[in-house]
Design a protein around this motif. Sequence first.
Motif, PDB file in Angstrom:
ATOM      1  N   THR A   1       0.827  -1.204   0.000  1.00 45.15           N
ATOM      2  CA  THR A   1       0.000   0.000   0.000  1.00 45.15           C
ATOM      3  C   THR A   1       0.860   1.252   0.000  1.00 45.15           C
ATOM      4  OG1 THR A   1      -1.703  -1.186   1.245  1.00 45.15           O
ATOM      5  CG2 THR A   1      -1.848   1.206   1.198  1.00 45.15           C
ATOM      6  N   LEU A   2       1.889   1.264   0.850  1.00 42.69           N
ATOM      7  CA  LEU A   2       2.772   2.426   0.917  1.00 42.69           C
ATOM      8  C   LEU A   2       3.498   2.653  -0.408  1.00 42.69           C
ATOM      9  CD1 LEU A   2       4.318   1.991   4.490  1.00 42.69           C
ATOM     10  CD2 LEU A   2       2.443   3.477   3.776  1.00 42.69           C
ATOM     11  N   LEU A   3       3.997   1.583  -1.008  1.00 38.37           N
ATOM     12  CA  LEU A   3       4.706   1.726  -2.286  1.00 38.37           C
ATOM     13  C   LEU A   3       3.770   2.175  -3.396  1.00 38.37           C
ATOM     14  CD1 LEU A   3       7.058  -1.405  -2.230  1.00 38.37           C
ATOM     15  CD2 LEU A   3       7.671   0.986  -1.850  1.00 38.37           C
ATOM     16  N   ARG A   4       2.527   1.693  -3.358  1.00 35.06           N
ATOM     17  CA  ARG A   4       1.557   2.117  -4.368  1.00 35.06           C
ATOM     18  C   ARG A   4       1.279   3.615  -4.258  1.00 35.06           C
ATOM     19  NH1 ARG A   4      -2.149  -1.131  -3.047  1.00 35.06           N
ATOM     20  NH2 ARG A   4      -1.350  -2.862  -4.288  1.00 35.06           N
ATOM     21  N   VAL A   5       1.185   4.110  -3.035  1.00 34.99           N
ATOM     22  CA  VAL A   5       0.968   5.543  -2.824  1.00 34.99           C
ATOM     23  C   VAL A   5       2.172   6.340  -3.301  1.00 34.99           C
ATOM     24  CG1 VAL A   5       0.656   7.328  -1.067  1.00 34.99           C
ATOM     25  CG2 VAL A   5      -0.640   5.202  -0.916  1.00 34.99           C
ATOM     26  N   LEU A   6       3.378   5.864  -2.980  1.00 38.30           N
ATOM     27  CA  LEU A   6       4.586   6.576  -3.389  1.00 38.30           C
ATOM     28  C   LEU A   6       4.736   6.609  -4.910  1.00 38.30           C
ATOM     29  CD1 LEU A   6       7.157   5.280  -0.734  1.00 38.30           C
ATOM     30  CD2 LEU A   6       6.184   7.578  -0.910  1.00 38.30           C
ATOM     31  N   ARG A   7       4.405   5.504  -5.580  1.00 34.85           N
ATOM     32  CA  ARG A   7       4.540   5.472  -7.040  1.00 34.85           C
ATOM     33  C   ARG A   7       3.618   6.484  -7.717  1.00 34.85           C
ATOM     34  NH1 ARG A   7       4.023  -0.312  -6.379  1.00 34.85           N
ATOM     35  NH2 ARG A   7       6.086  -1.294  -6.248  1.00 34.85           N
ATOM     36  N   ASN A   8       2.522   6.792  -7.071  1.00 31.41           N
ATOM     37  CA  ASN A   8       1.574   7.732  -7.654  1.00 31.41           C
ATOM     38  C   ASN A   8       1.732   9.153  -7.115  1.00 31.41           C
ATOM     39  OD1 ASN A   8      -0.482   6.085  -9.391  1.00 31.41           O
ATOM     40  ND2 ASN A   8      -0.153   4.866  -7.546  1.00 31.41           N
ATOM     41  N   THR A   9       2.732   9.358  -6.265  1.00 34.21           N
ATOM     42  CA  THR A   9       2.967  10.702  -5.718  1.00 34.21           C
ATOM     43  C   THR A   9       4.441  11.077  -5.857  1.00 34.21           C
ATOM     44  OG1 THR A   9       3.161   9.699  -3.509  1.00 34.21           O
ATOM     45  CG2 THR A   9       1.017  10.592  -4.130  1.00 34.21           C
ATOM     46  N   LEU A  10       5.223  10.835  -4.814  1.00 38.82           N
ATOM     47  CA  LEU A  10       6.609  11.293  -4.788  1.00 38.82           C
ATOM     48  C   LEU A  10       7.500  10.629  -5.824  1.00 38.82           C
ATOM     49  CD1 LEU A  10       7.215  11.516  -0.928  1.00 38.82           C
ATOM     50  CD2 LEU A  10       6.643  13.352  -2.527  1.00 38.82           C
ATOM     51  N   LEU A  11       7.190   9.382  -6.197  1.00 39.63           N
ATOM     52  CA  LEU A  11       8.029   8.665  -7.160  1.00 39.63           C
ATOM     53  C   LEU A  11       7.470   8.702  -8.578  1.00 39.63           C
ATOM     54  CD1 LEU A  11       8.982   5.518  -5.024  1.00 39.63           C
ATOM     55  CD2 LEU A  11      10.237   7.665  -5.306  1.00 39.63           C
ATOM     56  N   SER A  12       6.498   9.541  -8.820  1.00 36.05           N
ATOM     57  CA  SER A  12       5.910   9.658 -10.159  1.00 36.05           C
ATOM     58  C   SER A  12       6.579  10.792 -10.939  1.00 36.05           C
ATOM     59  CB  SER A  12       4.407   9.931 -10.044  1.00 36.05           C
ATOM     60  OG  SER A  12       3.871  10.288 -11.298  1.00 36.05           O
ATOM     61  N   PRO A  13       7.140  10.526 -12.121  1.00 34.23           N
ATOM     62  CA  PRO A  13       7.726  11.595 -12.940  1.00 34.23           C
ATOM     63  C   PRO A  13       6.712  12.689 -13.268  1.00 34.23           C
ATOM     64  CG  PRO A  13       8.355   9.439 -13.781  1.00 34.23           C
ATOM     65  CD  PRO A  13       7.305   9.208 -12.748  1.00 34.23           C
ATOM     66  N   PHE A  14       5.452  12.285 -13.471  1.00 31.65           N
ATOM     67  CA  PHE A  14       4.421  13.255 -13.807  1.00 31.65           C
ATOM     68  C   PHE A  14       4.239  14.263 -12.670  1.00 31.65           C
ATOM     69  CE2 PHE A  14      -0.068  14.545 -13.591  1.00 31.65           C
ATOM     70  CZ  PHE A  14      -0.196  15.169 -14.831  1.00 31.65           C
ATOM     71  N   ILE A  15       4.132  13.761 -11.435  1.00 33.12           N
ATOM     72  CA  ILE A  15       3.969  14.637 -10.281  1.00 33.12           C
ATOM     73  C   ILE A  15       5.207  15.505 -10.091  1.00 33.12           C
ATOM     74  CG2 ILE A  15       3.634  14.711  -7.788  1.00 33.12           C
ATOM     75  CD1 ILE A  15       1.170  13.886  -9.341  1.00 33.12           C
TER      76      ILE A  15
ATOM     77  N   CYS B   1       4.805  24.273 -11.119  1.00 34.66           N
ATOM     78  CA  CYS B   1       4.309  25.161 -10.064  1.00 34.66           C
ATOM     79  C   CYS B   1       5.359  26.195  -9.679  1.00 34.66           C
ATOM     80  CB  CYS B   1       3.897  24.347  -8.843  1.00 34.66           C
ATOM     81  SG  CYS B   1       2.433  23.322  -9.087  1.00 34.66           S
ATOM     82  N   LEU B   2       6.613  25.748  -9.584  1.00 32.17           N
ATOM     83  CA  LEU B   2       7.690  26.693  -9.283  1.00 32.17           C
ATOM     84  C   LEU B   2       7.867  27.704 -10.410  1.00 32.17           C
ATOM     85  CD1 LEU B   2      10.358  24.282  -7.736  1.00 32.17           C
ATOM     86  CD2 LEU B   2       8.913  25.918  -6.528  1.00 32.17           C
ATOM     87  N   ARG B   3       7.699  27.241 -11.640  1.00 32.58           N
ATOM     88  CA  ARG B   3       7.806  28.139 -12.786  1.00 32.58           C
ATOM     89  C   ARG B   3       6.683  29.179 -12.761  1.00 32.58           C
ATOM     90  NH1 ARG B   3      11.240  30.671 -16.015  1.00 32.58           N
ATOM     91  NH2 ARG B   3      10.336  31.128 -18.081  1.00 32.58           N
ATOM     92  N   ALA B   4       5.493  28.729 -12.378  1.00 32.63           N
ATOM     93  CA  ALA B   4       4.359  29.649 -12.300  1.00 32.63           C
ATOM     94  C   ALA B   4       4.581  30.725 -11.242  1.00 32.63           C
ATOM     95  CB  ALA B   4       3.079  28.873 -11.995  1.00 32.63           C
ATOM     96  N   GLN B   5       5.378  30.395 -10.234  1.00 32.93           N
ATOM     97  CA  GLN B   5       5.702  31.374  -9.203  1.00 32.93           C
ATOM     98  C   GLN B   5       6.913  32.228  -9.572  1.00 32.93           C
ATOM     99  OE1 GLN B   5       6.222  29.068  -5.624  1.00 32.93           O
ATOM    100  NE2 GLN B   5       4.042  28.570  -5.442  1.00 32.93           N
ATOM    101  N   VAL B   6       7.375  32.087 -10.817  1.00 32.39           N
ATOM    102  CA  VAL B   6       8.526  32.839 -11.332  1.00 32.39           C
ATOM    103  C   VAL B   6       9.756  32.612 -10.451  1.00 32.39           C
ATOM    104  CG1 VAL B   6       9.203  35.044 -12.334  1.00 32.39           C
ATOM    105  CG2 VAL B   6       6.798  34.579 -11.962  1.00 32.39           C
ATOM    106  N   THR B   7       9.975  31.338 -10.098  1.00 33.04           N
ATOM    107  CA  THR B   7      11.159  30.988  -9.317  1.00 33.04           C
ATOM    108  C   THR B   7      12.389  31.079 -10.214  1.00 33.04           C
ATOM    109  OG1 THR B   7       9.829  29.464  -8.005  1.00 33.04           O
ATOM    110  CG2 THR B   7      12.228  29.198  -7.894  1.00 33.04           C
ATOM    111  N   PRO B   8      13.410  31.811  -9.817  1.00 31.30           N
ATOM    112  CA  PRO B   8      14.613  31.958 -10.653  1.00 31.30           C
ATOM    113  C   PRO B   8      15.342  30.623 -10.810  1.00 31.30           C
ATOM    114  CG  PRO B   8      14.959  32.934  -8.493  1.00 31.30           C
ATOM    115  CD  PRO B   8      13.506  32.612  -8.582  1.00 31.30           C
ATOM    116  N   PRO B   9      15.961  30.383 -11.975  1.00 31.93           N
ATOM    117  CA  PRO B   9      16.677  29.119 -12.227  1.00 31.93           C
ATOM    118  C   PRO B   9      17.826  28.868 -11.264  1.00 31.93           C
ATOM    119  CG  PRO B   9      16.303  30.322 -14.263  1.00 31.93           C
ATOM    120  CD  PRO B   9      15.936  31.245 -13.161  1.00 31.93           C
TER     121      PRO B   9
END
Length: 381
Positions: free
Chosen positions: A32-46, A53-61
């Motif tokens: 269950t924990l790994l399934r949650v991680l794959r769809n959140t912190l370990l997902s390239p899409f996320i 989101c950082l780009r939308a906040q105009v975060t400098p490179p």
Amino acid sequence: MSSSSPPKITSKSTLPTSSPRKPWSHHLTLDTLLRVLRNTLLSPFIAWIIVLCLRAQVTPPTDPAWIIAVAYATALTLLFAAKVINHRVAHGIPRTVDSANEVVLVTGGASGLGLLVSQIYAMRGASVAVLDIRDIGSKEQDEVFGEDVRYFKCDVGNRTSLEDVQEKIKEELGTPTIIINCAAARINGRSLLNLPAEAFEKTVRTNLMAAFYLYQIFLPGIIVEAENGGTIVTVSSVLGQLSPAGLADYSASKAGLSALHRTMEAEFRGDERIKMLLVETGQMATPLFDWVRTPSHFFAPVLEPVEVAREIVAAVDSGRGGVLRLPAFATLVNWYAVLPGAVQLVARYLSGIDNAVSSGIQKRDEESEHRYPLRSNKKAE
């Protein structure tokens, strides 16, 4: 499945029954924990969503948050791409699978995992042939399998019986293009010195020899007659590599079954039309292991057969080959084999794997004595 005195099966025994509601903690497992991680912190899409989101906040490179986010998203993307490329190189281009045009053959399909796989394919419109040694009346077959499933009573450990059934399947349904070997013998749960030779031979015949006969008889039809090729699914077990105490016959047969599958994969590697899928699972909630309790529910949860059936069908429908291991700890079995011997002993002690069978037998005997006290007294006398 091979047996000298096949049990009688009825539709009532195969229909799902209600079970007591389990506490929420029962569902908190490593999977269950790994399934949650794959769809959140370990997902390239996320990960790339965070970058946007950082780009939308105009975060400098040059900002550390931007650098870390981009590096993390890039690393996950490269790992995902490497995984895809590795699978493509190892197992080739997936074949096209159309359930409506496939003939599915399932051994051991009168109960448990095999029954669920058969029912899923029947609902998808595939032609399904089920082989099992159990007695199922013609009136009960529609209730158990569905209207589009053909049931053949067959001892898969007997080559002559398989050859006779092959002719019937070919006449009634056509050449099987998806072969799913789920047949398995019940475990004996005895130590090597207390295990009768006949019991060992029966387990090997059902778990290993039956697969050898099955593939020798049905594979030529896929090679010669199936234009779009076919898929061979071998349902084995991680116990073939872990080899717990008390399962000498079962572990040996499953180790041989996995080796047989890998040998076939090597022999047909040049034929892109033939896909090989090896399924190595942990303990499932089936009658085979209904009296054995997994040492750790968190790390090695008992699998529901419907979950495994769903994963098998999804893998076959994708047209790919490879190895499917469930639950999550099963993916680490190969790493266990390269650990130093002392570390392996510690791991076995902490997991309690070598005590699971003996503890299960003791608990089963205690429950039997509680339910049937008169029978236990007669044995004592």
